[in-house]
Design a protein around this motif. Structure first.
Motif, PDB file in Angstrom:
ATOM      1  N   ILE A   1      37.626  40.938  43.024  1.00  0.00           N
ATOM      2  CA  ILE A   1      37.940  42.059  42.143  1.00  0.00           C
ATOM      3  C   ILE A   1      36.788  43.041  42.159  1.00  0.00           C
ATOM      4  CG2 ILE A   1      38.317  42.693  39.734  1.00  0.00           C
ATOM      5  CD1 ILE A   1      39.976  39.962  39.742  1.00  0.00           C
ATOM      6  N   LYS A   2      37.095  44.285  42.550  1.00  0.00           N
ATOM      7  CA  LYS A   2      36.058  45.297  42.718  1.00  0.00           C
ATOM      8  C   LYS A   2      35.904  46.155  41.474  1.00  0.00           C
ATOM      9  CE  LYS A   2      34.921  45.142  46.972  1.00  0.00           C
ATOM     10  NZ  LYS A   2      33.779  44.279  47.385  1.00  0.00           N
ATOM     11  N   LYS A   3      36.980  46.284  40.728  1.00  0.00           N
ATOM     12  CA  LYS A   3      36.914  47.150  39.545  1.00  0.00           C
ATOM     13  C   LYS A   3      38.004  46.769  38.565  1.00  0.00           C
ATOM     14  CE  LYS A   3      36.375  52.102  39.311  1.00  0.00           C
ATOM     15  NZ  LYS A   3      35.203  52.131  38.555  1.00  0.00           N
ATOM     16  N   VAL A   4      37.629  46.736  37.284  1.00  0.00           N
ATOM     17  CA  VAL A   4      38.642  46.608  36.230  1.00  0.00           C
ATOM     18  C   VAL A   4      38.311  47.648  35.164  1.00  0.00           C
ATOM     19  CG1 VAL A   4      39.746  45.154  34.508  1.00  0.00           C
ATOM     20  CG2 VAL A   4      38.855  44.116  36.602  1.00  0.00           C
TER      21      VAL A   4
ATOM     22  N   PRO B   1      34.858  39.129  36.621  1.00  0.00           N
ATOM     23  CA  PRO B   1      34.260  40.370  37.130  1.00  0.00           C
ATOM     24  C   PRO B   1      33.666  41.215  36.009  1.00  0.00           C
ATOM     25  CG  PRO B   1      36.633  40.634  36.966  1.00  0.00           C
ATOM     26  CD  PRO B   1      36.322  39.226  36.524  1.00  0.00           C
ATOM     27  N   ASN B   2      33.084  42.318  36.392  1.00  0.00           N
ATOM     28  CA  ASN B   2      32.585  43.287  35.422  1.00  0.00           C
ATOM     29  C   ASN B   2      33.777  44.079  34.870  1.00  0.00           C
ATOM     30  OD1 ASN B   2      30.452  44.740  34.108  1.00  0.00           O
ATOM     31  ND2 ASN B   2      30.940  46.442  35.456  1.00  0.00           N
ATOM     32  N   TYR B   3      33.730  44.381  33.584  1.00  0.00           N
ATOM     33  CA  TYR B   3      34.818  45.150  32.986  1.00  0.00           C
ATOM     34  C   TYR B   3      34.296  46.486  32.460  1.00  0.00           C
ATOM     35  CZ  TYR B   3      37.152  40.554  32.791  1.00  0.00           C
ATOM     36  OH  TYR B   3      37.698  39.338  33.093  1.00  0.00           O
ATOM     37  N   GLU B   4      35.071  47.539  32.691  1.00  0.00           N
ATOM     38  CA  GLU B   4      34.763  48.845  32.099  1.00  0.00           C
ATOM     39  C   GLU B   4      35.799  49.098  31.015  1.00  0.00           C
ATOM     40  OE1 GLU B   4      34.690  51.935  35.189  1.00  0.00           O
ATOM     41  OE2 GLU B   4      34.278  50.316  36.608  1.00  0.00           O
TER      42      GLU B   4
END
Lengths: 284, 807
Positions: free
Chosen positions: B675-678, B738-741
């Motif tokens: 997962i590259k972006k959330v 993953p990192n979350y925004e």
């Protein structure tokens, strides 16, 4: 998740431990890190009446390196394998593989001896020891004997160890050449969907010696004799590595589980083996 | 006036730590020090332990239960079987869904892990040995695990107790394994639109069976005091008052003699809403033995036997014009309920709020039918970190939007935008009958697309696709889009009840003489941080600093009656009750202040923490002064003390919504995804505590990640649970997370006293679609329309294989 009652022993010498094993035969088991044994005891999948903790036996611990000979005590933990700089210099593949076992909490307690002696095909160390052509030293009522890792595993949880024997140490020569231990797993802490260890010694593009072993792709670790034969003496290119990969996959015999069906595991085995071969070649 | 400068309104407001403040969680001091008090921490004098003999098979007649050897074991005090419970009428119990469920196997077992006998002993060790010695003879029967085979003519009859009943709790039954058919919307109108439509997409969407798997499993301690006749039960109860009422109804113990206490709870996620056989057996055993009995599940028990979630097969048809204007939606769901219908839904909604499945879109006509069936699996069907069946509904529509976009050859972001309910359409009545209170979907969607630079993402994805096609890479990129609308805060008593108990909630406040306070609620926190956030609501309402307000929940002897915490109902319902009770306090405080200041009530205005005489800012009484006065002054016409209680019946549900986007890279050969972006934008209306919201979103996204990418309760054809431990049941660690925004828009609910909508469950609802759509999107160029979750390595690999992407 409560085990049935058992007697607990904590001998401080191999002799004492062996003598307890002799007294109780297959009703006794030794416990090292316990990460394999305790869950099956708690699920009452095994009934052990006498549990012998080896952690007080000092001579079972430690890593000895003398020239190219390496000897590791059975009760040496995985974290010790990872953090020992001399071991890393002599056999870096051990750190690479150990870091892919379970998680730090498990590795703080999990031992090399427990990992190899339990005969669980999902464990990483048996394949790794076959890769290194290690020798296991076993101590029992009839004294000490040695068994090659490549001859130790008979079937899942069945090994050449006799009921009254304790695995006391593992020895091997520092490997020469490029190395890789490649593992696919579903998450941290999981056993391998497929894993492969490779050591390649290459001279001017030609493979002078090789070793390949697979984890969790059969009911024992798989040492790929045929593939090693295909490699040795040949000039290494992508085509050869593909042939070697194919040979290894043919040697594998995985079973379906929640990780996926056999067809998937064999396919992933091919990917993992090929990656390991390429990384070992790059490092050679 | 003296020279000391009175703090400004802003300064005084800030000192309250009220609404909108990222106040630190007051619960964490004890949790981070290991000082929480969970059920298993409760140890009473003389307490015994109980545990179950469970069925190893999925369907069998019980020929014989022999307890002789177990009873002969030192340390074992009793073994209960259905025969022991039958004289008390407790061998079966009612479920929340209008069905009944065996407490202990009555002649047969219907799922693996079913409770067969209850062994009571000195401690867990003695009990475990006792459990192993109970001999049960099973006569195995054919097993039904496929819900589509449950209603076949020759299917084995599972529920022989009701085999001949043609009428169930939710209408006619057409087969012994059929539970109900529930319909919503306009069947004929929808069929007509579909028949005449320019474009129709038709797909089967499966939302697989999974499990809430809270860190703390379910358990209780039951203590019957034979001297005063009072039963006290500490337990993992998400709805303690409802448990008290149900316990009274089924045990005939008068309700005033039952005290239910929910101590600290280590996560619920819907798993702790229902009533389990363990509770009943512990209570009976305490009555029989006269001493307290503890029952606490282990992890395998929890995964095998307590309430699962989802398991909906949703067949959908969605129609549109060639330009992409949606004209109609049809859905038929086959719901696998397991052996007993133990769904935790409001009584009138056997498929929960599945009829929110028109999602965020203005769909003129729709029809939904849900058929519930029995299978040889564990009962449940709870709302796992969502309102009742809302993640199922949201996943369904978000997949249907994607398959429609494929059919139209249209970008699905554009298709969504084209069909969103417009801001000016609120309050909006959906084709399936819900009145959406508020929203600004276009604003949120545009903000989200801009934040992730959607255009650039599509360009990067296309580049990666070229690399893949030219053989330079074996990886694909998928962009998962999701816009969701939840329906939470159950709910209005006119249509929401559980076992006849209206789903209002309550708050009771007492102001102490020195100006601090205690507030008690009918809800119960399981990690949500109620003690932190509800104090913030009150602080803003009554001008007492949040740090001076104690929050108490979970003890039915002290808390006002409420229906508990699940379905994101705490803030929408109990949070509203809290604000309303605060307003009652303030109203009385105003009378007291008027008396003290010798003015008329109407001459006062509220200013943060005080009443001020209009036009005379120097003349005021602070809440602290008023509190003291309420205890020491004889005020004509006003009772002493400063207390209030509010029972809040919400006029409508609330409709939190949001826009989530996930970017995922997938290795087609191994099935491994990265997962590259959330990006998660939530609109939960008024934001009470932004830090807690962010934490909730992170947690909910992680559960969504788990569900979509690997977590499942799988059965083999014999009905064996294949995922009974955390080895195979996927719970992500920090490593897999993953990192979350996070981001937000703020559209307050027009009917909620403070405009809040609830947020705890949004990230699970929106997240699952975003992750799953990313997987689908990666394979879209190769013709993938639908692949069922969970998208674990081998299933993703299988997608690639079936599309011919392997050599």
């Amino acid at each position: 998740m409560i085990p049935s009652a058992f007697k607990f022993y904590k001998p401080n010498s191999i002799e004492k431990a062996v003598s307890i094993m002799k007294d109780f035969g297959d009703e006794a088991r030794v416990i090292a890190g316990g990460h394999s044994l305790i869950p099956v005891m708690k699920q009452r999948l095994t009934d052990i009446k006498h549990l012998i903790d080896l952690s007080a036996i000092k001579e079972l611990k430690g890593i000895n390196i003398s020239g190219k000979s390496i000897s590791i005590g059975a009760m040496t933990t995985q974290v010790e394998l990872i953090t020992n700089e001399n071991l890393f210099k002599s056999a870096p593949v051990i750190r690479e593989a150990s870091l892919q076992i379970a998680d730090p909490q498990v590795r703080n307690l999990g031992t090399i001896g427990g990992n190899v002696a339990n005969g669980d095909p999902a464990n990483d160390m048996p394949g790794l020891m076959q890769l290194l052509d290690a020798t296991y030293k076993l101590s029992g009522t009839n004294g000490v004997r040695e068994v090659k890792a490549r001859e130790f595993y008979e079937a899942a949880y069945f090994t050449a160890r006799e009921d009254d024997e304790i695995l006391i140490s593992i020895s091997f020569d520092a490997p020469i050449g490029g190395y890789a231990y490649e593992k696919q797993k579903r998450k941290i802490g999981d056993y391998a969907t497929a894993a492969a260890g490779v050591i390649l010694n290459v001279d001017k593009g030609v493979c002078s010696s090789a070793s390949i072993a697979l984890t969790n792709l059969s009911d024992t670790p798989v040492y790929c004799y045929e593939a090693v034969g295909l490699l040795t003496g040949k000039k290494i290119d992508d085509n050869l590595l593909s042939q070697v990969t194919k040979s290894c996959v043919e040697q594998s015999d995985p079973v379906a589980d929640q990780r996926g069906p056999v067809e998937f595991k064999k396919y992933v085995a091919g990917v993992v083996i090929n990656k390991a071969l390429k990384r070992a070649f790059e490092r050679s | 006036m003296d020279d000391v400068k009175t703090p400004s309104s802003e300064e005084r407001k800030s000192a309250l730590s009220g609404l909108g403040t990222s106040r630190k969680r007051v619960e964490d001091a004890r949790f981070t020090q290991g000082k929480g008090n969970y059920v298993d921490d409760i140890k009473l004098k003389g307490m015994l332990f109980g545990d179950f003999v469970r069925s190893p098979v999925a369907h069998a007649k019980i020929k014989k239960i022999d307890t002789t050897a177990a009873l002969a074991l030192p340390g074992v005090h009793a073994v209960l079987t259905a025969a022991d419970l039958e004289p008390l009428g407790l061998h079966w119990m009612p479920t929340l869904a209008g069905d009944k469920q065996m407490v202990l196997a009555d002649g047969k077992v219907l799922f693996q892990g079913q409770e067969v006998a209850f062994v009571v002993g000195d401690d867990r060790y003695a009990v475990s040995d006792g459990v192993a010695l109970v001999e049960v003879e099973y006569d195995e029967l054919p097993v039904v695990t496929d819900p589509f085979k449950a209603e076949m003519e020759n299917a084995p009859v599972l529920r022989e107790d009701i085999a001949d009943q043609k009428e169930g709790a939710h209408g006619p039954r057409r087969h012994p394994n059929h539970i109900f058919t529930w319909e919503s919307g306009d069947k004929e109108g929808t069929n007509k639109v579909l028949d005449e439509a320019e474009v129709v997409a038709d797909e089967m969407v499966y939302y697989h069976r999974t499990h809430p798997c809270p860190l703390e499993t379910c358990g209780c301690v039951a203590s019957m005091d034979k001297v005063n006749g009072k039963l006290t039960v500490w337990g993992t109860f998400q709805a303690p008052h409802a448990v008290r009422t149900v316990a009274s109804l089924i045990s005939s113990i008068p309700e005033h003699n039952i005290r239910i206490i929910s101590p600290d709870i280590g996560g619920g996620f819907g798993n702790k809403v229902g009533v389990y056989p363990g509770y009943v057996c512990a209570i009976v055993a305490s009555i029989v033995t006269g001493v307290p009995i503890k029952w606490v599940e282990d992890r395998m028990d929890n995964l095998m036997a307590t309430a699962f979630a989802r398991d909906y097969w949703m067949h959908g048809k969605i129609s549109a014009t060639k330009e992409g204007k949606i004209t109609g939606l049809w859905c038929h769901t086959t719901a696998d309920h397991g052996a007993f219908d133990a769904c935790a839904d409001p009584t009138k909604f056997p498929a929960g709020f599945m009829n929110i499945c028109t999602g965020s879109y203005d769909i003129p006509v729709a029809y939904l039918a849900v058929d519930g069936v029995y299978t040889n699996k564990a009962p449940g069907g709870v709302a796992y970190r969502c309102s009742f069946r809302v993640t199922e509904a949201s996943y369904f529509i978000e997949r249907m939007i994607e398959v429609l976009a494929l059919k139209l050859g249209m970008d699905s972001a554009e298709l969504r935008s084209k069909n969103f309910i417009k801001k000016e359409q609120f309050p909006y009545t959906s084709a399936l009958g819900w009145e959406y209170d508020s929203g600004d979907y276009h604003k949120a969607w545009d903000k989200a697309l801009e934040a992730v630079n959607y255009k650039k993402l599509r360009e990067d994805q296309a580049k990666q696709l070229e690399l893949f096609k030219s053989g330079k890479s074996r990886k694909l990129i998928g962009i998962g889009l999701s816009h969701f609308t939840e329906i939470v805060g159950a709910g209005p008593v006119k249509n929401c009840d559980i076992l006849g108990l209206g789903m209002f909630d309550a708050c009771e406040i007492r102001i102490h003489p020195t100006g601090s306070a205690i507030a008690r609620l009918g809800t119960i926190s399981q990690g949500q941080g109620h003690a932190t956030t509800f104090a913030q609501i009150l602080a803003s309402e009554i001008g007492i600093p949040a740090s001076d307000i104690t929050l108490e929940e979970g003890d039915t002897d002290t808390a006002p009656y409420g229906l508990g915490t699940y379905g994101s109902r705490s803030t929408p319902v109990a949070g509203a009750a809290t604000a309303m009770a605060g307003r009652k306090i303030r109203a009385k405080a105003q009378m007291i202040a008027a008396y003290l200041l010798e003015v008329h009530d109407d001459d006062l205005e509220w200013d943060v923490d005080r009443f001020v005489v209009k036009g005379a800012p120097d003349k005021f009484k602070t809440m602290k002064e008023i509190a003291f006065a309420s205890y020491n002054q004889a005020i004509p016409g006003v009772e002493p003390g400063l207390e209030a209680v509010s029972y809040y019946d919400p006029p409508n549900m609330t409709y939190p919504n949001g826009a989530y986007i996930c970017v995922m890279e997938i290795d087609v050969d191994t099935g491994v995804s990265e997962i590259k972006k959330v990006y998660a934008l939530d609109d939960c209306g008024t934001r009470i505590n932004p830090m807690i919201i962010e934490g909730q979103v992170h947690g909910g996204l992680t559960e969504a990640l788990a569900i979509s990418m690997g977590q499942e309760i799988a059965y083999d054809e014999q009905g064996n649970v294949m995922t009974g431990t955390l080895m195979d049941f996927f719970v992500p660690t920090a490593w897999e997370t993953p990192n979350y925004e996070t981001d937000f828009t703020e559209t307050p609910s027009p009917h909620h006293p403070i405009g809040a909508k609830g947020v705890g469950e949004s990230p699970n609802v929106g997240g699952v679609s975003a992750f799953s759509n990313a997987v689908h999107d990666a394979f879209k160029p190769f013709g993938l329309t639908q692949a069922h979750m969970p998208h674990d390595h081998w299933r993703v690999w299988k997608i690639a294989k079936d599309l011919g992407l392997h050599n």
